[in-house]
Design a protein around this motif. Structure first.
Motif, PDB file in Angstrom:
ATOM      1  N   VAL A   7       0.841  -1.202   0.000  1.00  0.00           N
ATOM      2  CA  VAL A   7       0.000   0.000   0.000  1.00  0.00           C
ATOM      3  C   VAL A   7       0.875   1.250   0.000  1.00  0.00           C
ATOM      4  CG1 VAL A   7      -1.666   1.342   1.338  1.00  0.00           C
ATOM      5  CG2 VAL A   7      -1.967  -1.130   1.087  1.00  0.00           C
ATOM      6  N   GLU A   8       1.956   1.226   0.773  1.00  0.00           N
ATOM      7  CA  GLU A   8       2.865   2.376   0.819  1.00  0.00           C
ATOM      8  C   GLU A   8       3.521   2.623  -0.525  1.00  0.00           C
ATOM      9  OE1 GLU A   8       5.545   1.437   3.933  1.00  0.00           O
ATOM     10  OE2 GLU A   8       4.163   2.013   5.551  1.00  0.00           O
ATOM     11  N   LYS A   9       3.971   1.540  -1.180  1.00  0.00           N
ATOM     12  CA  LYS A   9       4.618   1.675  -2.492  1.00  0.00           C
ATOM     13  C   LYS A   9       3.620   2.144  -3.545  1.00  0.00           C
ATOM     14  CE  LYS A   9       8.441  -1.582  -1.926  1.00  0.00           C
ATOM     15  NZ  LYS A   9       9.479  -0.567  -2.182  1.00  0.00           N
ATOM     16  N   LEU A  10       2.389   1.621  -3.472  1.00  0.00           N
ATOM     17  CA  LEU A  10       1.358   2.044  -4.416  1.00  0.00           C
ATOM     18  C   LEU A  10       1.030   3.519  -4.219  1.00  0.00           C
ATOM     19  CD1 LEU A  10      -0.731   1.373  -6.599  1.00  0.00           C
ATOM     20  CD2 LEU A  10      -2.322   0.710  -4.776  1.00  0.00           C
ATOM     21  N   GLY A  11       0.921   3.944  -2.961  1.00  0.00           N
ATOM     22  CA  GLY A  11       0.642   5.344  -2.681  1.00  0.00           C
ATOM     23  C   GLY A  11       1.757   6.249  -3.187  1.00  0.00           C
ATOM     24  N   TYR A  12       3.002   5.809  -2.997  1.00  0.00           N
ATOM     25  CA  TYR A  12       4.141   6.597  -3.487  1.00  0.00           C
ATOM     26  C   TYR A  12       4.123   6.687  -5.009  1.00  0.00           C
ATOM     27  CZ  TYR A  12       8.933   8.045  -4.422  1.00  0.00           C
ATOM     28  OH  TYR A  12      10.037   8.715  -4.880  1.00  0.00           O
ATOM     29  N   PHE A  13       3.781   5.572  -5.666  1.00  0.00           N
ATOM     30  CA  PHE A  13       3.718   5.540  -7.132  1.00  0.00           C
ATOM     31  C   PHE A  13       2.634   6.483  -7.642  1.00  0.00           C
ATOM     32  CE2 PHE A  13       1.663   3.737 -10.936  1.00  0.00           C
ATOM     33  CZ  PHE A  13       2.725   3.818 -11.831  1.00  0.00           C
ATOM     34  N   LEU A  14       1.457   6.450  -7.023  1.00  0.00           N
ATOM     35  CA  LEU A  14       0.348   7.304  -7.455  1.00  0.00           C
ATOM     36  C   LEU A  14       0.673   8.779  -7.224  1.00  0.00           C
ATOM     37  CD1 LEU A  14      -2.721   5.236  -6.192  1.00  0.00           C
ATOM     38  CD2 LEU A  14      -1.861   5.423  -8.530  1.00  0.00           C
ATOM     39  N   ARG A  15       1.329   9.084  -6.105  1.00  0.00           N
ATOM     40  CA  ARG A  15       1.718  10.468  -5.841  1.00  0.00           C
ATOM     41  C   ARG A  15       2.748  10.952  -6.862  1.00  0.00           C
ATOM     42  NH1 ARG A  15       1.538   8.581  -0.490  1.00  0.00           N
ATOM     43  NH2 ARG A  15       3.817   8.351  -0.446  1.00  0.00           N
ATOM     44  N   THR A  16       3.630  10.057  -7.262  1.00  0.00           N
ATOM     45  CA  THR A  16       4.634  10.405  -8.273  1.00  0.00           C
ATOM     46  C   THR A  16       3.972  10.697  -9.618  1.00  0.00           C
ATOM     47  OG1 THR A  16       6.317   9.038  -7.172  1.00  0.00           O
ATOM     48  CG2 THR A  16       6.710   9.618  -9.483  1.00  0.00           C
ATOM     49  N   ILE A  17       3.013   9.853  -9.995  1.00  0.00           N
ATOM     50  CA  ILE A  17       2.288  10.070 -11.245  1.00  0.00           C
ATOM     51  C   ILE A  17       1.558  11.402 -11.204  1.00  0.00           C
ATOM     52  CG2 ILE A  17       0.376   9.263 -12.697  1.00  0.00           C
ATOM     53  CD1 ILE A  17       2.877   7.600 -13.006  1.00  0.00           C
ATOM     54  N   LYS A  58      15.710  22.448  -0.168  1.00  0.00           N
ATOM     55  CA  LYS A  58      15.396  21.121   0.367  1.00  0.00           C
ATOM     56  C   LYS A  58      13.953  20.986   0.838  1.00  0.00           C
ATOM     57  CE  LYS A  58      19.756  20.109  -0.149  1.00  0.00           C
ATOM     58  NZ  LYS A  58      20.215  19.292  -1.299  1.00  0.00           N
ATOM     59  N   LYS A  59      13.047  21.766   0.197  1.00  0.00           N
ATOM     60  CA  LYS A  59      11.637  21.584   0.508  1.00  0.00           C
ATOM     61  C   LYS A  59      11.156  20.257  -0.072  1.00  0.00           C
ATOM     62  CE  LYS A  59      10.933  25.576   2.539  1.00  0.00           C
ATOM     63  NZ  LYS A  59      10.507  25.691   3.961  1.00  0.00           N
ATOM     64  N   ASN A  60      10.172  19.643   0.589  1.00  0.00           N
ATOM     65  CA  ASN A  60       9.702  18.348   0.105  1.00  0.00           C
ATOM     66  C   ASN A  60       8.807  18.508  -1.121  1.00  0.00           C
ATOM     67  OD1 ASN A  60       7.100  19.051   1.040  1.00  0.00           O
ATOM     68  ND2 ASN A  60       7.477  18.122   3.037  1.00  0.00           N
ATOM     69  N   ARG A  61       8.544  17.367  -1.754  1.00  0.00           N
ATOM     70  CA  ARG A  61       7.773  17.386  -3.005  1.00  0.00           C
ATOM     71  C   ARG A  61       6.356  17.892  -2.783  1.00  0.00           C
ATOM     72  NH1 ARG A  61       7.709  11.895  -6.271  1.00  0.00           N
ATOM     73  NH2 ARG A  61       6.101  11.342  -4.751  1.00  0.00           N
ATOM     74  N   LYS A  62       5.804  17.635  -1.620  1.00  0.00           N
ATOM     75  CA  LYS A  62       4.447  18.104  -1.335  1.00  0.00           C
ATOM     76  C   LYS A  62       4.388  19.623  -1.382  1.00  0.00           C
ATOM     77  CE  LYS A  62       0.773  17.872   2.142  1.00  0.00           C
ATOM     78  NZ  LYS A  62       0.371  17.344   3.476  1.00  0.00           N
ATOM     79  N   PHE A  63       5.383  20.303  -0.826  1.00  0.00           N
ATOM     80  CA  PHE A  63       5.415  21.761  -0.832  1.00  0.00           C
ATOM     81  C   PHE A  63       5.511  22.288  -2.263  1.00  0.00           C
ATOM     82  CE2 PHE A  63       7.617  25.833  -0.775  1.00  0.00           C
ATOM     83  CZ  PHE A  63       6.880  26.545   0.163  1.00  0.00           C
ATOM     84  N   ILE A  64       6.372  21.655  -3.076  1.00  0.00           N
ATOM     85  CA  ILE A  64       6.536  22.092  -4.468  1.00  0.00           C
ATOM     86  C   ILE A  64       5.252  21.847  -5.254  1.00  0.00           C
ATOM     87  CG2 ILE A  64       7.825  21.672  -6.603  1.00  0.00           C
ATOM     88  CD1 ILE A  64      10.238  20.977  -4.826  1.00  0.00           C
ATOM     89  N   THR A  65       4.594  20.719  -4.994  1.00  0.00           N
ATOM     90  CA  THR A  65       3.329  20.414  -5.674  1.00  0.00           C
ATOM     91  C   THR A  65       2.282  21.473  -5.366  1.00  0.00           C
ATOM     92  OG1 THR A  65       3.775  18.028  -5.569  1.00  0.00           O
ATOM     93  CG2 THR A  65       1.489  18.704  -5.921  1.00  0.00           C
ATOM     94  N   ILE A  66       2.174  21.846  -4.088  1.00  0.00           N
ATOM     95  CA  ILE A  66       1.207  22.871  -3.687  1.00  0.00           C
ATOM     96  C   ILE A  66       1.542  24.205  -4.355  1.00  0.00           C
ATOM     97  CG2 ILE A  66       0.367  24.241  -1.735  1.00  0.00           C
ATOM     98  CD1 ILE A  66       0.684  21.716  -0.007  1.00  0.00           C
TER      99      ILE A  66
END
Length: 261
Positions: A7-17, A58-66
């Motif tokens: 589930v963790e890997k799938l969630g990471y994959f979907l977030r990457t997409i 070094k901000k995380n991907r979530k911050f850049i996405t927002i």
């Protein structure tokens, strides 16, 4: 691999997409607004610079996405202003072509990008038109493309002709059909020919249209939505120009369907 790890890997994959999709949309809008010389380009540019700065901080991907989503959201909010600018520039491009001048590479890219937006926007309401526009992007020696699909048989005017044998012409007033079941198909197939033939226990319906754009032809849309706040123009003449410049490739579009008698 246990269920939690999966589930963790799938969630990471979907977030990457999702991140890749957001980045693609953002970069496309950045380039398109630049090519059309829209003021909102500077907003995209500032957002991109801030996103790159955040990445190196070094901000995380979530911050850049927002951050990127905020830029896209501001683009949507400023749609009425963007559309007015787009309409003015599209009209200027068309006027330039009408007077016999050639457009610059940047301006051609702007028109090409507009067609990509049309293709994407038409996927759900006008799938046949979207498909045909998509194949305009690619040359084909035979200049004929064949599609097997029976959805066009849903058009009321097509249904009335199913009992006719041989080849018959179908011509719609495309924008006059917008409030009935023909509109989806008129957007893709106006005008066309429909040929009905017998094949054993089936009828074969063959619809043929030459898919191209018209010279110096403009449609005005959403003029009555909120007093024209979201009015926009589609200049077929600009796509016609790209056809003659070799950027787009008209073709004979053949749609084939079979139904039981």
């Amino acid at each position: 691999m246990n269920q939690q790890t999966f589930v963790e890997k799938l969630g990471y994959f979907l977030r990457t997409i999702l991140f890749v999709i957001i980045c693609t949309v953002f970069i496309f809008l950045l380039l398109w607004t630049f090519c059309y010389s829209l003021h909102v380009f500077y907003l995209f540019l500032a957002t991109l610079i801030f996103a790159i700065f955040s990445y190196f901080r070094k901000k995380n991907r979530k911050f850049i996405t927002i951050t990127l989503l905020s830029g896209i959201a501001l683009f949507v909010i400023s749609t009425p202003y963007n559309l007015r600018q787009y309409n003015n520039h599209a009209a200027a491009f068309q006027d330039q072509i009408n007077r016999g001048y050639h457009l610059q590479f940047k301006e051609k890219c702007a028109i090409y990008g507009t067609l990509l937006i049309v293709i994407t926007g038409d996927i759900i309401p006008f799938p046949e038109a979207s498909i045909q526009n998509f194949y305009l992007l690619f040359p084909k020696d035979s200049k004929t493309r064949i599609f097997y699909d029976d959805d066009f048989l849903q058009a009321p005017d097509i249904q009335k002709m199913m009992h006719l044998k041989g080849k018959n012409s179908v011509a719609w007033n495309k924008w006059g059909e917008r409030f009935n079941g023909n509109f989806r198909f008129a957007a893709a197939f106006d005008p066309c020919t429909l040929e009905i033939t017998d094949e054993g226990d089936h009828k074969k319906a063959t619809l043929v249209t030459y898919f191209n754009y018209r010279k110096n032809y403009t449609t005005h849309n959403a003029n009555h939505v909120l007093n024209g706040l979201f009015a926009f123009r589609i200049d077929e003449g600009l796509f016609w120009y790209l056809e003659h410049e070799g950027w787009l490739h008209p073709y004979n579009s053949v749609w084939i369907a079979k139904i039981k008698k």
